[in-house]
Scaffold this active site. Sequence first.
Site, PDB file in Angstrom:
ATOM      1  N   VAL A 107      10.780 -28.993 -44.760  1.00  0.00           N
ATOM      2  CA  VAL A 107      10.067 -28.412 -45.901  1.00  0.00           C
ATOM      3  C   VAL A 107       8.621 -28.908 -45.960  1.00  0.00           C
ATOM      4  O   VAL A 107       7.851 -28.462 -46.804  1.00  0.00           O
ATOM      5  CB  VAL A 107      10.799 -28.700 -47.239  1.00  0.00           C
ATOM      6  CG1 VAL A 107      12.158 -28.017 -47.249  1.00  0.00           C
ATOM      7  CG2 VAL A 107      10.946 -30.195 -47.510  1.00  0.00           C
ATOM      8  N   HIS A 123      14.233 -23.557 -44.847  1.00  0.00           N
ATOM      9  CA  HIS A 123      14.646 -24.262 -46.070  1.00  0.00           C
ATOM     10  C   HIS A 123      13.507 -24.381 -47.076  1.00  0.00           C
ATOM     11  O   HIS A 123      13.510 -25.254 -47.938  1.00  0.00           O
ATOM     12  CB  HIS A 123      15.223 -25.638 -45.711  1.00  0.00           C
ATOM     13  CG  HIS A 123      16.501 -25.538 -44.940  1.00  0.00           C
ATOM     14  ND1 HIS A 123      17.078 -26.563 -44.251  1.00  0.00           N
ATOM     15  CD2 HIS A 123      17.340 -24.473 -44.756  1.00  0.00           C
ATOM     16  CE1 HIS A 123      18.201 -26.160 -43.671  1.00  0.00           C
ATOM     17  NE2 HIS A 123      18.374 -24.890 -43.947  1.00  0.00           N
ATOM     18  N   CYS A 162       5.801 -17.742 -68.438  1.00  0.00           N
ATOM     19  CA  CYS A 162       6.984 -17.647 -69.301  1.00  0.00           C
ATOM     20  C   CYS A 162       7.406 -18.989 -69.893  1.00  0.00           C
ATOM     21  O   CYS A 162       8.421 -19.060 -70.573  1.00  0.00           O
ATOM     22  CB  CYS A 162       8.157 -17.042 -68.521  1.00  0.00           C
ATOM     23  SG  CYS A 162       8.936 -18.205 -67.375  1.00  0.00           S
ATOM     24  N   SER A 201      20.314 -32.311 -36.332  1.00  0.00           N
ATOM     25  CA  SER A 201      21.739 -32.579 -36.086  1.00  0.00           C
ATOM     26  C   SER A 201      22.508 -31.263 -35.944  1.00  0.00           C
ATOM     27  O   SER A 201      23.658 -31.269 -35.526  1.00  0.00           O
ATOM     28  CB  SER A 201      22.324 -33.397 -37.242  1.00  0.00           C
ATOM     29  OG  SER A 201      22.165 -32.694 -38.451  1.00  0.00           O
ATOM     30  N   PRO A 226      17.478 -38.225 -29.872  1.00  0.00           N
ATOM     31  CA  PRO A 226      17.886 -39.552 -29.372  1.00  0.00           C
ATOM     32  C   PRO A 226      19.383 -39.792 -29.493  1.00  0.00           C
ATOM     33  O   PRO A 226      19.910 -40.727 -28.893  1.00  0.00           O
ATOM     34  CB  PRO A 226      17.117 -40.529 -30.276  1.00  0.00           C
ATOM     35  CG  PRO A 226      16.686 -39.744 -31.453  1.00  0.00           C
ATOM     36  CD  PRO A 226      16.687 -38.296 -31.096  1.00  0.00           C
TER      37      PRO A 226
HETATM   38  N1  APR Z   1      13.039 -37.504 -32.485  1.00  0.00           N
HETATM   39  C1  APR Z   1      13.986 -36.538 -32.363  1.00  0.00           C
HETATM   40  N2  APR Z   1      15.097 -36.505 -33.108  1.00  0.00           N
HETATM   41  C2  APR Z   1      15.268 -37.485 -34.008  1.00  0.00           C
HETATM   42  C3  APR Z   1      14.331 -38.519 -34.202  1.00  0.00           C
HETATM   43  C4  APR Z   1      13.171 -38.510 -33.382  1.00  0.00           C
HETATM   44  N3  APR Z   1      12.216 -39.423 -33.497  1.00  0.00           N
HETATM   45  N4  APR Z   1      14.788 -39.328 -35.186  1.00  0.00           N
HETATM   46  C5  APR Z   1      15.947 -38.815 -35.601  1.00  0.00           C
HETATM   47  N5  APR Z   1      16.257 -37.714 -34.883  1.00  0.00           N
HETATM   48  C6  APR Z   1      17.401 -36.814 -34.999  1.00  0.00           C
HETATM   49  C7  APR Z   1      18.683 -37.476 -35.412  1.00  0.00           C
HETATM   50  O1  APR Z   1      19.372 -38.016 -34.280  1.00  0.00           O
HETATM   51  C8  APR Z   1      19.449 -36.306 -36.015  1.00  0.00           C
HETATM   52  O2  APR Z   1      20.176 -35.593 -35.044  1.00  0.00           O
HETATM   53  O3  APR Z   1      17.094 -35.912 -36.033  1.00  0.00           O
HETATM   54  C9  APR Z   1      18.317 -35.401 -36.551  1.00  0.00           C
HETATM   55  C10 APR Z   1      18.194 -35.373 -38.052  1.00  0.00           C
HETATM   56  O4  APR Z   1      19.350 -34.774 -38.563  1.00  0.00           O
HETATM   57  P1  APR Z   1      19.463 -34.380 -40.107  1.00  0.00           P
HETATM   58  O5  APR Z   1      19.053 -35.546 -40.959  1.00  0.00           O
HETATM   59  O6  APR Z   1      20.814 -33.790 -40.304  1.00  0.00           O
HETATM   60  O7  APR Z   1      18.299 -33.325 -40.272  1.00  0.00           O
HETATM   61  P2  APR Z   1      18.308 -31.769 -40.049  1.00  0.00           P
HETATM   62  O8  APR Z   1      19.133 -31.407 -38.871  1.00  0.00           O
HETATM   63  O9  APR Z   1      16.897 -31.339 -40.076  1.00  0.00           O
HETATM   64  O10 APR Z   1      19.036 -31.312 -41.376  1.00  0.00           O
HETATM   65  C11 APR Z   1      19.067 -29.962 -41.711  1.00  0.00           C
HETATM   66  O11 APR Z   1      19.951 -30.532 -43.872  1.00  0.00           O
HETATM   67  O12 APR Z   1      19.452 -32.386 -45.071  1.00  0.00           O
HETATM   68  C12 APR Z   1      19.454 -30.997 -45.115  1.00  0.00           C
HETATM   69  O13 APR Z   1      18.021 -29.325 -45.949  1.00  0.00           O
HETATM   70  C13 APR Z   1      18.039 -30.517 -45.235  1.00  0.00           C
HETATM   71  O14 APR Z   1      16.687 -29.240 -43.699  1.00  0.00           O
HETATM   72  C14 APR Z   1      17.647 -30.241 -43.783  1.00  0.00           C
HETATM   73  C15 APR Z   1      18.965 -29.789 -43.190  1.00  0.00           C
END
Ligand code: APR
Length: 263
Positions: A107, A123, A162, A201, A226
């Site tokens: 976001v 999102h 509003c 993730s 990672p």
């Molecule tokens: N480089 C690449 N990946 C990374 C790094 C990095 N430096 N640091 C962390 N990660 C990875 C983690 O291993 C994990 O797989 O980023 C991912 C983050 O996962 P989430 O926290 O689940 O984030 P995201 O997949 O964007 O979540 C989707 O869920 O929390 C809600 O609305 C929110 O948009 C978000 C959605």
Amino acid sequence: MSLDLILPDSLVKAFKTARHVTVFTGAGVSAESGVPTFRDAHTGLWARFEPTALATPEAFEADPALVWGWYEWRRSRVMRAAPNPAHEAIVRLARHVPAISVVTQNVDDLHERAGSRSVAHLHGRLMQPRCFACGTPWRYPDGMPNEPEDGRRVTPPECPECAGPIRPGVVWFGEPLPADEWLRALGAAAGCDLFITVGTSAMVYPAAELPRIAAGQGARVLQINPQATALDSLADWNLVGAAGVVLPALIGAVFDDASPTTG
Ligand code: APR
């Protein structure tokens, strides 16, 4: 930090022959900018609340100052952050391929501040609040919010149309994705020949369908993360590492386009 990548020939070829590349990003891409992820933003005043219990229309209705205060805290963190080498590498990639689509679950506006254009924000956008009651867009006053480290409650501004409360411009749990951005993302997944999923993730649906749709339409899938994710077995290639290290090294190696950050 620099990284010497040993890339499979098949991956280099996929980049060199791609007609349309789609880059799908998540919280991991902003992590190296110091933007707290959804769960990391769960400290101070917010620590006793489940993030999923704060990010809902019901939570906002029940306690608007608590929820608006949380998003003001997050906005102040984003405004202090700067794009990192991962965001910049995606901009450089765009110069080397005939077409690119950037689809993000983030976001924040770090892709745009790095120079990416027409980013689909599945999102929503932290920086584009609107009225909770009538939907009229609202503009933040100029200047940097200065929220205390531990957060605080902040009463949302009133809509000039509003008098309803202003809400963050993000998609909350239980809400549909913005239809136009979702359609663009679907088109980008179905129409690309190389799909790069980075820093996500891939567990939150429907966004997490996109890599599966791309693979189903015949695109090759590259994952950069990672940690292991639900996409490990779907991906044709898994590059294990931080986005801000792997992406610049990858673009540098494939296109002989080294950024200052790749050393
Ligand atoms: N480089 C690449 N990946 C990374 C790094 C990095 N430096 N640091 C962390 N990660 C990875 C983690 O291993 C994990 O797989 O980023 C991912 C983050 O996962 P989430 O926290 O689940 O984030 P995201 O997949 O964007 O979540 C989707 O869920 O929390 C809600 O609305 C929110 O948009 C978000 C959605």
